[in-house]
Write a protein that holds these residues in place. Structure first.
Motif, short mmCIF file in Angstrom:
data_model
loop_
_atom_site.label_atom_id
_atom_site.label_comp_id
_atom_site.label_asym_id
_atom_site.label_seq_id
_atom_site.Cartn_x
_atom_site.Cartn_y
_atom_site.Cartn_z
N UNK A 280 -10.48 69.60 57.58
CA UNK A 280 -8.62 69.98 58.13
C UNK A 280 -9.43 71.94 58.66
N UNK A 281 -10.01 72.10 57.82
CA UNK A 281 -10.23 74.36 58.79
C UNK A 281 -11.52 73.71 59.57
N UNK A 282 -11.55 72.73 59.92
CA UNK A 282 -12.66 72.92 61.37
C UNK A 282 -12.28 71.96 62.17
N UNK A 283 -10.52 71.45 61.92
CA UNK A 283 -10.02 70.71 62.70
C UNK A 283 -10.71 68.94 63.48
N UNK A 284 -11.02 68.69 62.25
CA UNK A 284 -11.15 67.65 63.23
C UNK A 284 -10.61 66.61 61.59
N UNK A 285 -9.89 67.18 61.03
CA UNK A 285 -9.33 66.41 60.07
C UNK A 285 -8.29 64.70 60.32
N UNK A 286 -9.41 63.47 60.11
CA UNK A 286 -8.13 62.44 60.18
C UNK A 286 -8.34 61.52 59.50
N UNK A 287 -7.70 60.18 59.46
CA UNK A 287 -6.58 59.31 59.47
C UNK A 287 -7.98 58.27 58.40
N UNK A 288 -9.29 58.21 59.46
CA UNK A 288 -10.02 57.68 58.90
C UNK A 288 -11.37 58.13 58.14
N UNK A 289 -10.97 59.02 58.61
CA UNK A 289 -12.18 60.68 57.43
C UNK A 289 -11.44 60.45 56.05
N UNK A 290 -9.45 60.48 55.80
CA UNK A 290 -8.89 60.04 54.58
C UNK A 290 -9.73 59.41 54.09
N UNK A 291 -9.75 58.71 54.68
CA UNK A 291 -9.68 56.65 54.13
C UNK A 291 -11.03 56.97 54.04
N UNK A 292 -12.60 57.21 54.10
CA UNK A 292 -14.03 57.32 53.56
C UNK A 292 -13.61 57.65 52.56
N UNK A 293 -13.44 59.13 52.27
CA UNK A 293 -12.86 60.29 50.89
C UNK A 293 -12.43 58.95 49.91
N UNK A 294 -10.89 59.39 50.20
CA UNK A 294 -10.72 58.53 49.23
C UNK A 294 -11.24 56.69 48.12
N UNK A 295 -11.84 56.10 49.51
CA UNK A 295 -12.68 55.29 49.09
C UNK A 295 -13.97 55.50 47.93
N UNK A 296 -14.57 56.89 48.36
CA UNK A 296 -16.12 56.48 47.73
C UNK A 296 -15.39 57.38 46.87
N UNK A 297 -14.96 58.29 46.80
CA UNK A 297 -14.09 59.02 45.21
C UNK A 297 -14.29 57.66 44.22
N UNK A 298 -13.08 57.56 44.40
CA UNK A 298 -12.41 55.91 43.61
C UNK A 298 -13.54 55.13 43.67
N UNK A 299 -14.72 54.64 43.96
CA UNK A 299 -15.60 53.83 43.95
C UNK A 299 -16.64 54.78 42.77
N UNK A 300 -16.84 55.78 42.81
CA UNK A 300 -17.78 56.45 42.03
C UNK A 300 -16.48 56.18 40.70
N UNK A 301 -15.39 56.87 41.17
CA UNK A 301 -14.83 56.80 39.91
C UNK A 301 -14.91 56.02 38.67
N UNK A 302 -14.91 55.06 39.60
CA UNK A 302 -15.14 53.32 38.95
C UNK A 302 -16.41 52.96 37.77
N UNK A 303 -17.58 53.53 38.37
CA UNK A 303 -18.83 53.70 37.70
C UNK A 303 -18.33 54.43 35.97
N UNK A 304 -17.96 55.69 37.06
CA UNK A 304 -17.39 57.05 35.85
C UNK A 304 -16.75 56.35 34.66
N UNK A 305 -15.83 55.66 35.12
CA UNK A 305 -15.08 55.29 33.81
C UNK A 305 -15.37 53.90 33.22
N UNK A 306 -16.51 52.97 33.32
CA UNK A 306 -17.19 51.98 32.71
C UNK A 306 -17.37 53.16 31.68
#
Length: 428
Positions: free
Chosen positions: A101-127
């Motif tokens: 955001x502060x670097x002016x390159x925030x986009x929907x695909x980037x947000x999608x990728x971030x959310x996907x990785x964070x929640x994939x990692x959360x699956x392993x964490x929760x187990x």
């Protein structure tokens, strides 16, 4: 004090307190992301309903794809290192959003990728987190341990949205740096714990364990019905939740602070529901409460039809409060019934299979919600499209989810009636 009680106090001492403190802070951080990400999507990126649904899909996609595998793999890994690694990855990845955001390159695909990785990692964490509790807390202390953790979770449900909206007003996208910091805090707490096991693995093959978890849920008639009912509820419920911020921001013109306050008030109501859940369950019986709670949970979603005839914050606050109360009742009653039917050695793999199947439909549900709002908006406007989509989602649960759940009480009663006769035969 008995010896068992003294042992319980020791097991809920330093190691558990470190873990508990880390998760209490991290839970509030999770609520920041859950609130801030769709807010950024709608107010900053001006995302379409389809794009909002797409990013919501990323939030759930890892559960059907990874839960079963994570359950088998984490058995073989060092638990403490697994949890620390998951926290560090999530901290680094979530920090990419404010950096973009502060670097002016925030986009929907980037947000999608971030959310996907964070929640994939959360699956392993929760187990790994579930296995950690089993490693550091003796069986007779686990009810107390989970009570502490549930108290932290419900507290974060109450304060999280209000805190998130306040931080967003002050920092904008920078609010997600606060979430990243909570993951670092959690990692530090776990790092301070003594090594506690894990990594021993199992002799049984991973795929055999996975198949066993699925069989447990399908061959038992009671477990199968809870699986079917929850799956049907998860077709419609996530549509309702995903479209909610679109309805609030674009349809009703609510501010960030107003929505945050509404969600916190609703969460407080859900906490109140959790406090009486055990009493209601004892009065009705958990098996009888299961179909009624999911029916009422879905039915109250129709309350959104009262907006904008009534003030939007009032309508959403009342609807979400009841929505949360009945969902708590459902979760409490199904957990009581399911856990009693699964051997302790199979709890993890059974839960992983149940979660994979029942949550596997959610990515497609939330994406469908965004697509439907987009399709209806041209004819009905964004308010009408959001309301129609949310009503359609909640009617799925109202009309269908309770059907496979309704006979559970009768099945359990027949089992109880048959048990003395079987015992007599064995004794004879």
């Amino acid at each position: 004090m008995t010896a068992a009680a003294g042992k319980d106090v020791v097991r809920l001492g330093r190691e558990f307190n470190l873990l508990w403190a880390g998760q209490t802070v991290s839970n509030i951080g999770d609520k920041i992301s859950i609130f801030v990400v769709p807010t950024l999507m709608i107010l900053v990126l001006h995302a379409s309903p389809f794009q909002v649904g797409l990013v919501a899909m990323a939030q759930y996609l890892a559960i059907p794809l990874l839960s079963l595998v994570a359950g088998a793999l984490v058995d073989r890994w060092d638990l403490r290192r697994t949890l620390i690694g998951c926290d560090l990855v999530r901290a680094a990845v979530i920090a990419l959003v404010p950096a973009a955001y502060f670097g002016h390159f925030l986009s929907v695909p980037l947000v999608f990728a971030v959310v996907a990785v964070v929640n994939a990692t959360a699956v392993f964490f929760n187990v790994g987190y579930t296995a950690t509790i089993a490693s550091i807390v003796e069986p007779d202390g686990r009810v107390k341990a989970y009570s502490h953790l549930e108290a932290s979770r419900t507290t974060s449900d109450v304060v999280g949205p209000a805190v998130a909206s306040g931080i967003y007003v002050l920092l904008g996208a920078g609010a997600l740096l606060v979430d990243a910091a909570t993951f670092l805090f959690s990692a530090g707490q776990i790092r301070a714990m003594k090594p506690y096991g894990g990594g021993g693995g199992r002799q049984e093959s991973m795929w055999r364990r996975l198949a066993h978890g699925v069989r447990l849920n399908w061959t038992d008639p009671v477990l199968r019905r809870t699986l079917q009912g929850t799956l049907l509820a998860n077709i419609g419920g996530p549509i309702f939740v995903t479209v909610l911020p679109i309805l609030a921001y674009r349809g009703l013109g609510m501010s960030v602070g107003a929505l945050g306050t509404v969600m916190s008030v609703a969460a407080a109501g859900a906490v109140g529901g959790s406090l009486v859940a055990q009493r209601v369950s004892r009065a009705l019986g958990p098996a009888r409460l299961i179909p009624w709670s999911i029916f009422l949970h879905s039915l109250v979603g129709l309350g959104i039809l009262a907006a904008p005839a009534l003030p939007g914050p009032l309508v959403l606050g009342a609807t979400l409060t009841l929505y949360g109360i009945f969902m708590v009742w459902y979760n409490v009653s199904t957990a009581a019934v399911r856990q009693a039917r699964v051997p302790s050695r199979d709890q993890a793999v059974s839960h992983a299979a149940f979660r994979t199947i029942t949550w596997g439909v959610i990515p497609f549900s939330v994406l469908a919600g965004g697509i439907i709002v987009d399709a209806l908006a041209a004819r009905h406007g964004i308010l009408g499209a959001a309301k129609l989509t949310m009503v359609g989602g909640t009617l799925i649960g109202t009309l269908f989810a309770a059907i496979p759940l309704a006979p559970i009480n009768a099945l359990l009663r027949r089992e109880r009636d048959a048990a003395p006769a079987e015992l007599t035969e064995v004794t004879a």
